[in-house]
Scaffold this active site. Structure first.
Site, PDB file in Angstrom:
ATOM      1  N   CYS A  48      34.524   3.688  32.524  1.00  0.00           N
ATOM      2  CA  CYS A  48      33.743   4.456  33.501  1.00  0.00           C
ATOM      3  C   CYS A  48      34.362   5.823  33.785  1.00  0.00           C
ATOM      4  O   CYS A  48      33.769   6.629  34.496  1.00  0.00           O
ATOM      5  CB  CYS A  48      33.598   3.669  34.797  1.00  0.00           C
ATOM      6  SG  CYS A  48      33.398   1.903  34.526  1.00  0.00           S
ATOM      7  N   ILE A  58      22.435  -0.089  37.441  1.00  0.00           N
ATOM      8  CA  ILE A  58      22.512   0.200  36.004  1.00  0.00           C
ATOM      9  C   ILE A  58      21.659   1.440  35.770  1.00  0.00           C
ATOM     10  O   ILE A  58      20.501   1.480  36.191  1.00  0.00           O
ATOM     11  CB  ILE A  58      22.031  -1.020  35.195  1.00  0.00           C
ATOM     12  CG1 ILE A  58      23.043  -2.160  35.369  1.00  0.00           C
ATOM     13  CG2 ILE A  58      21.827  -0.666  33.734  1.00  0.00           C
ATOM     14  CD1 ILE A  58      22.543  -3.505  34.896  1.00  0.00           C
ATOM     15  N   LYS A 115      27.168   4.426  43.824  1.00  0.00           N
ATOM     16  CA  LYS A 115      26.391   3.394  44.501  1.00  0.00           C
ATOM     17  C   LYS A 115      24.900   3.728  44.589  1.00  0.00           C
ATOM     18  O   LYS A 115      24.048   2.869  44.396  1.00  0.00           O
ATOM     19  CB  LYS A 115      26.976   3.193  45.912  1.00  0.00           C
ATOM     20  CG  LYS A 115      26.169   2.333  46.842  1.00  0.00           C
ATOM     21  CD  LYS A 115      26.169   0.901  46.378  1.00  0.00           C
ATOM     22  CE  LYS A 115      25.024   0.114  46.974  1.00  0.00           C
ATOM     23  NZ  LYS A 115      23.753   0.328  46.256  1.00  0.00           N
ATOM     24  N   HIS A 159      25.184   5.100  38.280  1.00  0.00           N
ATOM     25  CA  HIS A 159      26.444   5.100  37.527  1.00  0.00           C
ATOM     26  C   HIS A 159      26.193   4.931  36.036  1.00  0.00           C
ATOM     27  O   HIS A 159      26.408   3.850  35.488  1.00  0.00           O
ATOM     28  CB  HIS A 159      27.357   3.994  38.076  1.00  0.00           C
ATOM     29  CG  HIS A 159      28.686   3.874  37.397  1.00  0.00           C
ATOM     30  ND1 HIS A 159      29.347   4.948  36.826  1.00  0.00           N
ATOM     31  CD2 HIS A 159      29.500   2.799  37.195  1.00  0.00           C
ATOM     32  CE1 HIS A 159      30.493   4.521  36.303  1.00  0.00           C
ATOM     33  NE2 HIS A 159      30.599   3.229  36.508  1.00  0.00           N
TER      34      HIS A 159
END
Ligand SMILES: [Zn+2]
Lengths: 147, 387
Positions: free
Chosen positions: B83, B210, B329, B333
């Site tokens: 990430c 997602i 959030k 992401h």
């Protein structure tokens, strides 16, 4: 062509299924031990470092002389979670409880938790490691709660 | 090392983007960043793509993206730091300029995660650790890894599920002010607390969605930056660190060691301290991750993250506004895009162009905190209005 709502997409006709052959020849003693209900891991005979997961080469001194030592099975619950949304390859399973436990020598290990107290876990609980065998004969291990 | 500045920023809309493929999605940000910088294709000497990959059909995304955008014969690669791949891409472009190799370099962050079904996506992220010891027999998921941290933190410091929900409420509030965010609606405490349990104690509203998305930044050397931009945003330092693959190898579960170490390095390189920032983006893949970041970055002492959110210290007007773009959030992401998206947001803030979510600029510095995996990688970048 997929014709449901949303923008047009082409669904790929080629699928990819991956299954890996995991090499364990240098640490098979751990899995062999499990089949007999024993928990062993590696200790470097050059510097004394005990590793879990077991490894054939020492991460501390980079020596490659290791012996197999007993890990013990008494553990203390360090942290845990109840996994309710599971990945594709676990959809056949019921939700499961995962914990990290600390063994006597300070080694930590992650495993599922079973036993009568599994709904009432708290940090610091006493757990015991037990060897298990999957329905197709693969060895694994779980924590079991104190009765 | 030469000084390096961000002189152009581009950012796609985040969300479910079934109408574009990876190259079209990346192009949206690349074109916008180059237009913002005022550079032509011939000016760009290096393209680095941050993308963890696996969710989309292409194996070599860097060359696919470059071909579509018409970049030929350039040094290029895809970099992976889970990430934090986006920050890794920025670091690669930064080093190519700092070293003197390039004058202008492009860093692109990209992920397209909705081409596979949701549980396959869950599986791909759950395998991000030490496969044989965490996934093969125990089916760990990304929420489950962070839940292990949440349980330990709650046990040690009295952090509550409601504290975590308040972080989600803050994220959705600021996302509602960010037209590029995946979620555009505010949520209530009741809605967050009653959402589906994913991996106890983390619920649906504790988790990032997602997401498909891209972001890009154009970086330039000091000399070139001053020619190209009236508002260059300087990269004052990047602190980078990492931690064990296997979570059971970690000392403790109430903070991320990689964050503590990366922050220490970033503050030292940039000669800053945690009090020197007007704004920060913290890696909030889960609400507990943001709360731990307050502590690990030194915005408060260990264990006091809960007070930061209870007192509103991380809202605009508080001690240190955090994730006022909606965060992972609620902005979304797209794994490899996230680090670059953070650079874009903090650049916008430091340029004073963040509109209704603009923070007051007093110190002229912003912080980007980007974690890869469950604290496996960490990049802390200090950005500033002054060289
Ligand atoms: Zn050794």
């Amino acid at each position: 062509m997929k014709l449901d709502s949303g923008p047009p997409t082409l669904q790929s006709r080629r699928t990819l299924s991956l299954r890996f052959n995991l090499p364990i020849s240098k640490t098979h003693q751990f899995w062999d031990g499990l089949r007999e209900g024993k928990f062993v891991t590696t200790r470097c005979t050059d510097c004394g470092e005990v590793s879990f997961p077991p490894q054939a080469d020492c991460p501390r001194c980079m020596g490659s002389n290791v012996e197999w030592v007993d890990m013990g099975t008494d553990a203390e619950l360090v942290t845990f979670t109840y996994v309710l949304v599971t990945p594709t390859s676990f959809v056949q399973n019921d939700p499961y409880v995962v914990a990290i436990g600390r063994l006597g020598q300070g080694l930590k290990i992650l495993a599922w938790v079973e036993g009568s107290q599994v709904e009432r876990l708290k940090v610091g609980d006493k757990l015991r490691l037990e060897a298990r065998s999957s329905s197709d004969g693969a060895p694994y291990y779980v924590f079991v709660t104190a009765p | 090392m030469r000084k390096v500045a961000i002189v152009g920023i581009g950012h796609s809309r985040f969300g479910r983007r079934a109408e574009v493929d990876i190259a079209e999605l990346a192009f949206e940000s690349i074109k916008a960043a180059m237009e913002d910088a005022g550079v032509e294709k011939r000016d760009v000497e290096n393209v680095t793509l941050g993308s963890a990959g696996g969710w989309y059909e292409e194996s070599l995304p860097a060359v696919v993206v470059n071909e579509y955008a018409g970049f030929h014969n350039l040094p290029t690669m895809r970099v992976e730091a889970a990430c934090a791949s986006g920050s890794a891409a920025v670091r690669s472009a930064y080093l190519s300029i700092a070293s003197g190799e390039s004058e202008v370099a492009l860093a692109v962050g990209l992920e397209k995660m909705t081409e596979v079904d949701t549980l396959t996506s869950v599986e791909l992220m759950g395998r991000a650790g030490s496969y044989l010891w965490e996934f093969e027999n125990y089916g760990m998921t990304f929420p489950a890894y962070y839940a292990l941290y949440a349980v330990a933190h709650m046990d040690r410091f009295g952090t509550t599920q409601e504290d975590l929900a308040r972080i989600a409420i803050k994220a959705h509030h600021y996302a509602s002010l960010n037209p590029l965010a995946q979620f555009q609606k505010e949520i209530t405490l009741e809605k967050a607390m009653n959402s589906q349990m994913v991996s106890w104690p983390l619920k649906l509203y504790d988790a990032c969605p997602i997401t498909d998305g891209s972001a890009a930044v154009v970086l330039a050397s000091e000399e070139t930056a001053k020619k190209l931009s009236d508002t260059p945003v300087w990269i004052k330092g990047m602190g980078v660190s990492s931690d064990s693959a296997n979570l059971s190898k970690r000392d403790d579960y109430v903070g991320l060691g990689a964050t503590v170490d990366a922050a220490r390095k970033a503050y030292a390189i940039s000669r800053t301290s945690p009090q020197d920032f007007d704004v920060a983006t913290c890696h909030d893949c889960f609400t507990i991750a943001e709360l731990m970041a307050y502590e690990d970055l030194g915005f408060c002492a260990k264990g006091e993250g809960k007070n930061m959110i209870r007192e509103g210290q991380t809202e605009i007007g508080g001690k240190i506004p955090v994730n006022v773009d909606g965060g992972l959030k609620a902005k979304g992401h797209p794994v490899g895009a996230t680090g670059v998206s953070m650079m874009v947001e903090v650049s916008k803030q430091l340029r004073g162009e963040a509109g209704p979510r603009q923070v007051p600029l007093k110190k002229g510095n912003g912080l980007v905190h980007n974690v890869g995996g469950t604290g496996h990688y960490c990049y802390v970048t200090v950005l500033s209005r002054s060289a």
